[in-house]
Design an enzyme around this catalytic site. Structure first.
Site, short mmCIF file in Angstrom:
data_model
loop_
_atom_site.label_atom_id
_atom_site.label_comp_id
_atom_site.label_asym_id
_atom_site.label_seq_id
_atom_site.Cartn_x
_atom_site.Cartn_y
_atom_site.Cartn_z
N VAL A 1 1.75 69.21 40.52
CA VAL A 1 1.60 67.75 40.60
C VAL A 1 2.10 67.30 41.97
O VAL A 1 3.20 67.70 42.39
CB VAL A 1 2.38 67.04 39.49
CG1 VAL A 1 2.22 65.53 39.60
CG2 VAL A 1 1.92 67.53 38.12
N ASP B 1 2.22 68.62 22.54
CA ASP B 1 3.08 69.20 23.58
C ASP B 1 4.17 68.21 23.99
O ASP B 1 4.42 67.99 25.18
CB ASP B 1 2.25 69.61 24.79
CG ASP B 1 2.94 70.65 25.66
OD1 ASP B 1 3.88 71.31 25.15
OD2 ASP B 1 2.56 70.82 26.83
N GLY C 1 3.77 72.92 36.65
CA GLY C 1 3.72 73.20 35.22
C GLY C 1 2.84 74.39 34.93
O GLY C 1 2.33 75.05 35.83
N GLY C 2 2.66 74.65 33.65
CA GLY C 2 1.84 75.78 33.27
C GLY C 2 0.38 75.62 33.64
O GLY C 2 -0.34 76.59 33.81
N PHE C 3 -0.06 74.37 33.80
CA PHE C 3 -1.46 74.11 34.09
C PHE C 3 -1.72 73.84 35.57
O PHE C 3 -2.85 73.69 35.98
CB PHE C 3 -1.95 72.90 33.29
CG PHE C 3 -1.94 73.14 31.80
CD1 PHE C 3 -2.18 74.40 31.29
CD2 PHE C 3 -1.68 72.10 30.92
CE1 PHE C 3 -2.18 74.63 29.93
CE2 PHE C 3 -1.68 72.32 29.56
CZ PHE C 3 -1.92 73.59 29.06
N GLY C 4 -0.67 73.74 36.38
CA GLY C 4 -0.87 73.49 37.79
C GLY C 4 0.20 72.61 38.39
O GLY C 4 1.17 72.24 37.71
N LEU D 1 5.61 67.42 43.43
CA LEU D 1 6.61 66.83 42.54
C LEU D 1 7.07 67.81 41.48
O LEU D 1 8.17 67.69 40.94
CB LEU D 1 6.02 65.59 41.86
CG LEU D 1 5.62 64.44 42.77
CD1 LEU D 1 4.87 63.38 41.99
CD2 LEU D 1 6.84 63.85 43.45
N GLY D 2 6.24 68.77 41.17
CA GLY D 2 6.60 69.74 40.14
C GLY D 2 5.48 70.72 39.89
O GLY D 2 4.36 70.56 40.38
N LYS E 1 -2.48 65.55 39.67
CA LYS E 1 -2.33 66.82 38.96
C LYS E 1 -3.51 67.71 39.33
O LYS E 1 -4.67 67.37 39.08
CB LYS E 1 -2.29 66.59 37.45
CG LYS E 1 -2.17 67.86 36.63
CD LYS E 1 -2.14 67.50 35.15
CE LYS E 1 -2.07 68.72 34.27
NZ LYS E 1 -2.08 68.36 32.84
#
Length: 461
Positions: free
Chosen positions: A163, A273, A158-161, A155-156, A178
């Site tokens: 999803v 955030d 991000g900076g942390f991993g 799905l996307g 996630k």
């Protein structure tokens, strides 16, 4: 190593080789005396701690020594055979050593990983109060649900991993998983922080945590699936367009979520955030704030906490760079930036815009100064918006994004204005600069962090 057949005579003329054996079985051809022999058809396991070998080309310990009357070239051939034999034998021996060492390394690595997993479990068990936490999933269960984390289900990122979309077999319900990157700066502490905080929160405008998993050195969080994705995917892409009614409802929903975090829960939660990519939309386009990996609990009275610099540039309050303090006021600043994004349909920093429009806050504040704030409205709306609501959202956005944290409203005051329960604030005509409010010792560093100067950090993001 078996270097000769059983019953084969040890004749150095016919069979020129040297054997170095590390084992316990005595074959018929083995010389008598001190030696270590092969196992033959039997099997055994050994550990070699040290060994030593000494010899010379003129001296051999093998039975059947060459005749002193041998021809010189014959001796030369035999010596050559001895050298070759030593080389081959040594290579094989090194290979055996390498295999043994590799086996030890593999076993030690497995033991180390198992110990790390056990330590992680113990840490999590201490951190999580099992009777109140959501469900603990197995890694296999989540891998199956996401088709082994197939890119087609992503799905996307991000900076942390990443999803991933998933389908749980038992409940036949869709989830969002996630998967924290192993190389991510978000480690065990942040993972635990997210689970500990968000799992205790219950609010209609917060993403609901369904479960978690820490297995095989993987950190996984399971959320309810938001069918309409994140807010930024609708604001900054041509494929999707939110109506003004939807946008204003999103702003109100986000404000409601922050009010709960800052004032209504038993502890004050500072999110740290808040940005459009962390605001999810459900099937009815209701806003739900997610991603609590950087969130922290602070005292209701104290209201701030010194911490490491964290967040996303463009959404971070100026004082975060000089004081390293996260507070309700810094969350309110981020809310103001998102409010302006919703109204303007653009990102905080837009490098390819005209020079006076690169920094969104500065651009909108200048339009406010000359009484033309409505000109900043998202052109994709085509003028189809409530004028009073748009003006309120923009001015509230500027109010919340005030460079001086002491002049920002509380989130409760913000909601009152958005709900037409309080009048609009009167802001200064010219946008104040962060350095005007910084302590004298920090003014130099503060001036270097003006919004114009950090625009280059963004590239085209």
């Amino acid at each position: 190593m078996g270097l000769a057949k059983d019953g084969q005579s040890l004749n150095s003329t016919d069979n020129t080789f040297v054997a170095v054996e590390f084992d316990i079985y005595s074959n018929g051809y083995d010389p008598r005396g001190e030696h270590v022999a092969a196992t033959g058809n039997a099997s055994a396991m050994h550990t070699i701690h040290t060994w030593d070998f000494r010899s010379s080309l003129e001296d051999t310990t093998m039975a059947g020594s060459p005749s002193p009357n041998s021809a010189p070239n014959q001796r030369k051939n035999k010596r050559l055979g001895l050298v070759v034999g030593l080389g081959v034998g040594g290579s094989i021996l090194l290979g055996v050593f390498a295999l043994i060492l590799f086996g030890f390394w593999k076993r030690n690595r497995r033991d180390a990983e198992a110990e790390e997993d056990l330590a992680l479990d113990r840490y999590m068990d201490d951190e999580f109060q099992r009777e109140t936490w959501p469900k603990r999933f197995s890694f296999n269960e989540l891998a199956y649900a996401t088709k082994n984390f197939n890119d087609e289900e992503k799905l996307g990122q991000g900076g942390f991993g990443g999803v991933y979309r998933g389908l749980l077999r038992g409940s036949n319900s869709f989830i969002a998983v996630k998967r924290v990157s192993k190389g991510s700066k978000q480690g065990i502490k942040e993972y635990a922080s997210e689970v500990k905080i968000i799992s205790q929160l219950r609010h209609r405008n917060l993403v609901q945590l369904i479960g978690w998993c820490h297995e095989r050195r993987e950190l996984l969080l399971v959320y309810e699936l938001m069918p309409n994705g994140s807010l930024d995917s609708h604001l900054f892409t041509e494929e999707s367009l939110l109506t003004w009614a939807m946008r204003y409802k999103v702003a109100q929903g986000l404000g409601s979520a922050l009010l709960y975090l800052h004032e209504e829960w038993e502890q004050c939660v500072v999110h740290r955030d808040i940005k459009s990519s962390n605001i999810m939309l459900d099937s009815n386009f209701n806003a739900k704030l997610g991603d609590f990996g950087l969130a922290m609990l602070v005292d209701h009275v104290k209201g701030s906490q010194t911490t490491i610099l964290a967040g996303t540039r463009g959404y971070m309050a100026p004082e975060c760079f000089t004081t390293s303090k996260a507070s309700k006021e810094s969350d309110v600043y981020s809310f103001g930036i998102v409010a302006l994004e919703i109204a303007c349909g653009r990102k905080p920093i837009k490098p390819n815009a005209p020079e006076d429009q690169v920094v969104m806050v500065e651009w909108v504040w200048e339009l406010y100064r000359i009484g033309k704030v409505l000109e900043a409205a998202d052109p994709r709306l085509g003028g189809d918006f409530d004028v009073q609501q748009l003006e309120r959202l923009m001015i509230v956005g500027l109010w919340c994004a005030h460079p001086d944290r002491n002049l920002r409203p509380s989130i409760r005051q913000t909601i009152h204005v958005l709900n037409l329960e309080a009048p609009l604030p009167i802001l200064s005509s010219n946008m104040p600069r962060p350095e005007d409010f910084a302590p004298a010792m920090n003014r130099h560093s503060m001036s270097s962090l003006s919004m114009s100067n950090i625009a280059s950090d963004y590239g085209g993001r």
